[in-house]
Design a protein around this motif. Structure first.
Motif, mmCIF file in Angstrom:
data_model
loop_
_atom_site.group_PDB
_atom_site.id
_atom_site.type_symbol
_atom_site.label_atom_id
_atom_site.label_comp_id
_atom_site.label_asym_id
_atom_site.label_seq_id
_atom_site.Cartn_x
_atom_site.Cartn_y
_atom_site.Cartn_z
ATOM 1 N N LEU A 1 0.841 -1.187 0.000
ATOM 2 C CA LEU A 1 0.000 0.000 0.000
ATOM 3 C C LEU A 1 0.879 1.241 0.000
ATOM 4 O O LEU A 1 1.928 1.272 0.645
ATOM 5 C CB LEU A 1 -0.922 0.042 1.224
ATOM 6 N N THR A 2 0.439 2.248 -0.700
ATOM 7 C CA THR A 2 1.147 3.522 -0.707
ATOM 8 C C THR A 2 0.594 4.393 0.422
ATOM 9 O O THR A 2 -0.529 4.147 0.916
ATOM 10 C CB THR A 2 0.950 4.265 -2.037
ATOM 11 N N PRO A 3 1.333 5.427 0.812
ATOM 12 C CA PRO A 3 0.771 6.365 1.790
ATOM 13 C C PRO A 3 -0.567 6.946 1.340
ATOM 14 O O PRO A 3 -1.475 7.118 2.156
ATOM 15 C CB PRO A 3 1.858 7.437 1.917
ATOM 16 N N ASP A 4 -0.722 7.234 0.054
ATOM 17 C CA ASP A 4 -1.999 7.762 -0.431
ATOM 18 C C ASP A 4 -3.129 6.745 -0.272
ATOM 19 O O ASP A 4 -4.268 7.113 0.043
ATOM 20 C CB ASP A 4 -1.892 8.187 -1.898
ATOM 21 N N GLU A 5 -2.841 5.474 -0.488
ATOM 22 C CA GLU A 5 -3.872 4.449 -0.305
ATOM 23 C C GLU A 5 -4.223 4.297 1.174
ATOM 24 O O GLU A 5 -5.405 4.120 1.516
ATOM 25 C CB GLU A 5 -3.400 3.120 -0.892
ATOM 26 N N ILE A 6 -3.244 4.397 2.045
ATOM 27 C CA ILE A 6 -3.519 4.359 3.492
ATOM 28 C C ILE A 6 -4.397 5.541 3.868
ATOM 29 O O ILE A 6 -5.361 5.400 4.626
ATOM 30 C CB ILE A 6 -2.206 4.317 4.288
ATOM 31 N N LYS A 7 -4.089 6.703 3.320
ATOM 32 C CA LYS A 7 -4.920 7.889 3.563
ATOM 33 C C LYS A 7 -6.357 7.640 3.123
ATOM 34 O O LYS A 7 -7.314 7.979 3.841
ATOM 35 C CB LYS A 7 -4.340 9.095 2.822
ATOM 36 N N GLU A 8 -6.539 7.041 1.949
ATOM 37 C CA GLU A 8 -7.889 6.769 1.458
ATOM 38 C C GLU A 8 -8.641 5.810 2.373
ATOM 39 O O GLU A 8 -9.842 5.986 2.610
ATOM 40 C CB GLU A 8 -7.846 6.228 0.027
ATOM 41 N N VAL A 9 -7.954 4.807 2.885
ATOM 42 C CA VAL A 9 -8.578 3.890 3.840
ATOM 43 C C VAL A 9 -9.062 4.665 5.057
ATOM 44 O O VAL A 9 -10.190 4.478 5.532
ATOM 45 C CB VAL A 9 -7.603 2.762 4.256
ATOM 46 N N LEU A 10 -8.214 5.565 5.561
ATOM 47 C CA LEU A 10 -8.582 6.318 6.773
ATOM 48 C C LEU A 10 -9.689 7.332 6.501
ATOM 49 O O LEU A 10 -10.491 7.620 7.396
ATOM 50 C CB LEU A 10 -7.340 6.963 7.379
ATOM 51 N N LEU A 11 -9.757 7.871 5.294
ATOM 52 C CA LEU A 11 -10.888 8.732 4.939
ATOM 53 C C LEU A 11 -12.183 7.931 4.939
ATOM 54 O O LEU A 11 -13.231 8.404 5.393
ATOM 55 C CB LEU A 11 -10.663 9.387 3.575
ATOM 56 N N GLN A 12 -12.110 6.699 4.454
ATOM 57 C CA GLN A 12 -13.272 5.802 4.478
ATOM 58 C C GLN A 12 -13.675 5.521 5.929
ATOM 59 O O GLN A 12 -14.866 5.489 6.259
ATOM 60 C CB GLN A 12 -12.900 4.498 3.753
ATOM 61 N N VAL A 13 -12.687 5.341 6.790
ATOM 62 C CA VAL A 13 -12.943 5.145 8.219
ATOM 63 C C VAL A 13 -13.723 6.329 8.787
ATOM 64 O O VAL A 13 -14.660 6.151 9.575
ATOM 65 C CB VAL A 13 -11.627 4.921 8.998
ATOM 66 N N ALA A 14 -13.347 7.539 8.388
ATOM 67 C CA ALA A 14 -14.021 8.736 8.906
ATOM 68 C C ALA A 14 -15.515 8.705 8.624
ATOM 69 O O ALA A 14 -16.326 9.049 9.488
ATOM 70 C CB ALA A 14 -13.401 10.003 8.312
ATOM 71 N N VAL A 15 -15.874 8.268 7.421
ATOM 72 C CA VAL A 15 -17.288 8.248 7.037
ATOM 73 C C VAL A 15 -18.044 7.127 7.735
ATOM 74 O O VAL A 15 -19.137 7.335 8.252
ATOM 75 C CB VAL A 15 -17.428 8.118 5.503
ATOM 76 N N TYR A 16 -17.465 5.939 7.798
ATOM 77 C CA TYR A 16 -18.203 4.778 8.277
ATOM 78 C C TYR A 16 -17.970 4.425 9.731
ATOM 79 O O TYR A 16 -18.773 3.695 10.315
ATOM 80 C CB TYR A 16 -17.923 3.566 7.378
ATOM 81 N N CYS A 17 -16.889 4.949 10.316
ATOM 82 C CA CYS A 17 -16.580 4.606 11.709
ATOM 83 C C CYS A 17 -16.536 5.824 12.619
ATOM 84 O O CYS A 17 -16.478 5.675 13.827
ATOM 85 C CB CYS A 17 -15.245 3.873 11.798
ATOM 86 N N GLY A 18 -16.511 7.003 12.032
ATOM 87 C CA GLY A 18 -16.535 8.223 12.810
ATOM 88 C C GLY A 18 -15.252 9.035 12.693
ATOM 89 O O GLY A 18 -14.150 8.495 12.569
ATOM 90 N N VAL A 19 -15.443 10.349 12.729
ATOM 91 C CA VAL A 19 -14.323 11.275 12.621
ATOM 92 C C VAL A 19 -13.341 11.120 13.772
ATOM 93 O O VAL A 19 -12.129 11.133 13.551
ATOM 94 C CB VAL A 19 -14.845 12.726 12.489
ATOM 95 N N PRO A 20 -13.782 10.953 15.024
ATOM 96 C CA PRO A 20 -12.787 10.785 16.098
ATOM 97 C C PRO A 20 -11.877 9.567 15.886
ATOM 98 O O PRO A 20 -10.671 9.647 16.120
ATOM 99 C CB PRO A 20 -13.645 10.626 17.360
ATOM 100 N N ALA A 21 -12.431 8.463 15.421
ATOM 101 C CA ALA A 21 -11.611 7.279 15.152
ATOM 102 C C ALA A 21 -10.610 7.567 14.043
ATOM 103 O O ALA A 21 -9.429 7.206 14.140
ATOM 104 C CB ALA A 21 -12.496 6.090 14.771
ATOM 105 N N ALA A 22 -11.062 8.221 12.987
ATOM 106 C CA ALA A 22 -10.165 8.551 11.876
ATOM 107 C C ALA A 22 -9.114 9.573 12.294
ATOM 108 O O ALA A 22 -7.958 9.482 11.886
ATOM 109 C CB ALA A 22 -10.974 9.070 10.685
ATOM 110 N N ASN A 23 -9.510 10.542 13.110
ATOM 111 C CA ASN A 23 -8.562 11.547 13.584
ATOM 112 C C ASN A 23 -7.404 10.885 14.334
ATOM 113 O O ASN A 23 -6.231 11.179 14.079
ATOM 114 C CB ASN A 23 -9.285 12.560 14.478
ATOM 115 N N SER A 24 -7.723 9.979 15.234
ATOM 116 C CA SER A 24 -6.684 9.256 15.972
ATOM 117 C C SER A 24 -5.852 8.391 15.034
ATOM 118 O O SER A 24 -4.626 8.318 15.159
ATOM 119 C CB SER A 24 -7.315 8.377 17.050
ATOM 120 N N ALA A 25 -6.499 7.741 14.089
ATOM 121 C CA ALA A 25 -5.798 6.878 13.150
ATOM 122 C C ALA A 25 -4.869 7.682 12.242
ATOM 123 O O ALA A 25 -3.742 7.250 11.957
ATOM 124 C CB ALA A 25 -6.802 6.084 12.317
#
Length: 128
Positions: free
Chosen positions: A89-113
């Motif tokens: 995975l590239t850093p950009d792909e990791i970023k995209e995963v975490l953006l997906q986390v923000a939508v489906y798991c919540g902004v606080p979880a994504a912020n920490s991640a």
């Protein structure tokens, strides 16, 4: 496959995904109290799940990052950000995963991640 080959295959995959240094530290730090747990995760998580043919390691890394971020398991998340890089995975792909986390798991979880991932990416020589 019985437990012995599953453990051996799990150890092989665990080393490929997490790196020898991490696995060697885990082995050195194994005690009588934690030995059964180390055996379980090597045999089950790495030898049974990560070796299945249905998903490639990149996809498994995406899923693992999401699950760890969603549950707030930040120490494990750092380890698996490194593993995701090792799995291609590239850093950009990791970023995209975490953006997906923000939508489906919540902004606080994504912020920490994002904070954990950014620290790991800096340590690994990636983008700021």
């Amino acid at each position: 496959m019985n437990d012995e080959p599953r453990h051996a295959e799990g150890m092989r995959v665990r080393r490929e995904v997490l790196g020898d240094a991490h696995v060697d530290r885990a082995i050195v730090n194994t005690t009588a109290f934690t030995a059964d747990f180390q055996e379980l995760i090597t045999r089950y998580a790495w030898g049974e799940i990560w070796t299945r043919p249905g998903l490639d390691r990149r996809t498994r890394s995406c899923i693992t990052l999401t699950a760890l971020a969603a549950r707030g398991h930040l120490d494990e998340l750092a380890m698996h950000v490194r593993a995701a890089l090792r799995n291609g995975l590239t850093p950009d792909e990791i970023k995209e995963v975490l953006l997906q986390v923000a939508v489906y798991c919540g902004v606080p979880a994504a912020n920490s991640a994002f904070a954990v991932a950014q620290l790991v990416l800096r340590e690994e020589g990636g983008p700021e």
